[in-house]
Scaffold this motif. Structure first.
Motif, short mmCIF file in Angstrom:
data_model
loop_
_atom_site.label_atom_id
_atom_site.label_comp_id
_atom_site.label_asym_id
_atom_site.label_seq_id
_atom_site.Cartn_x
_atom_site.Cartn_y
_atom_site.Cartn_z
N VAL A 79 0.84 -1.19 0.00
CA VAL A 79 0.00 0.00 0.00
C VAL A 79 0.88 1.24 0.00
N LEU A 80 0.44 2.27 -0.71
CA LEU A 80 1.10 3.57 -0.75
C LEU A 80 0.07 4.62 -0.36
N THR A 81 0.30 5.32 0.76
CA THR A 81 -0.64 6.34 1.21
C THR A 81 -0.16 7.75 0.89
N GLY A 82 1.14 7.91 0.65
CA GLY A 82 1.70 9.24 0.43
C GLY A 82 1.96 10.00 1.72
N ARG A 94 1.41 3.87 10.15
CA ARG A 94 1.29 2.52 10.71
C ARG A 94 0.71 1.55 9.68
N ARG A 95 -0.26 2.01 8.89
CA ARG A 95 -0.88 1.13 7.89
C ARG A 95 0.14 0.67 6.85
N GLU A 96 0.99 1.60 6.42
CA GLU A 96 2.02 1.21 5.45
C GLU A 96 3.01 0.24 6.06
N ALA A 143 10.24 4.31 4.21
CA ALA A 143 10.69 3.65 5.43
C ALA A 143 10.22 2.20 5.49
N SER A 144 8.98 1.96 5.05
CA SER A 144 8.47 0.59 5.07
C SER A 144 9.20 -0.30 4.08
N LYS A 145 9.56 0.25 2.93
CA LYS A 145 10.29 -0.54 1.94
C LYS A 145 11.75 -0.74 2.33
N ALA A 146 12.35 0.26 2.98
CA ALA A 146 13.70 0.08 3.50
C ALA A 146 13.72 -1.01 4.56
N ALA A 147 12.70 -1.01 5.43
CA ALA A 147 12.59 -2.05 6.44
C ALA A 147 12.40 -3.42 5.80
N ALA A 148 11.62 -3.48 4.72
CA ALA A 148 11.40 -4.75 4.03
C ALA A 148 12.67 -5.22 3.33
N TRP A 149 13.52 -4.29 2.91
CA TRP A 149 14.82 -4.68 2.34
C TRP A 149 15.68 -5.34 3.41
N ASP A 177 -2.04 0.90 -11.13
CA ASP A 177 -2.90 1.90 -10.49
C ASP A 177 -2.12 2.78 -9.53
N MET A 178 -1.12 2.23 -8.85
CA MET A 178 -0.36 2.98 -7.85
C MET A 178 0.36 4.17 -8.47
N ALA A 179 0.73 4.05 -9.74
CA ALA A 179 1.46 5.13 -10.42
C ALA A 179 0.62 5.73 -11.54
N ALA A 180 -0.69 5.77 -11.36
CA ALA A 180 -1.58 6.24 -12.41
C ALA A 180 -1.30 7.68 -12.82
N ALA A 181 -0.84 8.51 -11.88
CA ALA A 181 -0.61 9.93 -12.17
C ALA A 181 0.73 10.21 -12.83
N VAL A 182 1.57 9.20 -12.96
CA VAL A 182 2.91 9.38 -13.53
C VAL A 182 2.84 9.29 -15.05
N PRO A 183 3.53 10.19 -15.78
CA PRO A 183 3.53 10.12 -17.25
C PRO A 183 3.97 8.76 -17.76
#
Length: 230
Positions: A79-82, A94-96, A143-149, A177-183
């Motif tokens: 999940v990505l909340t921004g 906490r959710r992330e 931070a969540s992805k660094a922890a997962a690494w 969908d997570m990057a829908a706003a990215v060109p």
């Protein structure tokens, strides 16, 4: 690891990268449990839908009981909340962390004895370029992805003696969908990322770097960050 006749559990398989991973595994001759919080939304032919909420301990344990023939676990759900770490909503932070770190930890703990009991196999954690790059605007996700690494490296050492290889997939923007706003010209096709991930599992790569931006960021890890102006 040979993927033909492997038995894979793919979390977050109802859309995006997870859907492509599940579909390509079926094409390679694997049996696939396509896992999601709402398995009724999974419409891929050839897969077995599996209810699995990575933030729910009972759901994880039940999924491991059902998929008792698993030899491959792909921790794709995320999940990505921004949320920013200082100014962001602490519940979102906490959710992330619950989803992106404790989720793969819970599934790995549940499925490790299953995979070991079936003769060994592999775990793949879907991470991000933000495992290594930590912009403030998405500090919680980074931070969540660094922890997962870190989780990936530590569990690799723990599980190797049990015949289980652990790999990480790092990627920047994907066409999901997570990057829908990215060109569009800044995104990598999710199908291409899935193919690279599965090739990495087959060849035993500990880290799979799926795009040029991520490769450049990895190469820059030895460069000291510049001090912030105060």
């Amino acid at each position: 690891m040979e993927l033909k006749n492997a038995v894979a559990v793919v979390t977050g398989a109802n859309r995006g990268l997870g859907r492509h991973l599940a579909a390509q595994l079926v094409e390679r001759g694997a049996k696939v449990y396509a896992a999601a919080r709402r398995p009724e939304l999974i419409d891929l032919p050839g897969v077995t839908p599996l209810r699995l909420d990575v933030t729910d301990h009972a759901s994880v344990e039940e999924a491991a009981r059902i998929a008792s023939d698993a030899t491959l676990l792909i921790n794709n759900a995320g999940v990505l909340t921004g949320a920013a770490l200082i100014g962001g909503d602490l519940d979102e932070v906490r959710r992330e962390m619950e989803t992106n770190f404790f989720g793969p930890l819970a599934t790995t703990r549940a499925f490790a004895p299953v995979i070991e009991g079936n003769g060994g196999g592999a775990v793949l954690n879907v991470l991000s370029v933000l495992s290594w790059m930590h912009p403030g605007g998405v500090g919680s996700y980074a931070a969540s992805k660094a922890a997962a690494w870190a989780l990936t490296g530590a569990t690799r050492d723990e599980l190797a003696p049990r015949g289980i290889a652990v790999s990480a997939l790092h990627v920047g923007y994907m066409d999901t969908d997570m990057a829908a706003a990215v060109p569009a010209d800044r995104k990598t096709a999710a199908a291409d990322v899935a193919a690279q991930a599965l090739h990495g599992i087959e060849t035993g790569l500990p880290e799979i770097v799926a795009d040029e931006v991520t490769r450049q960021v990895k190469q820059s890890l030895a460069v000291s960050p510049q001090p912030s102006a105060v």
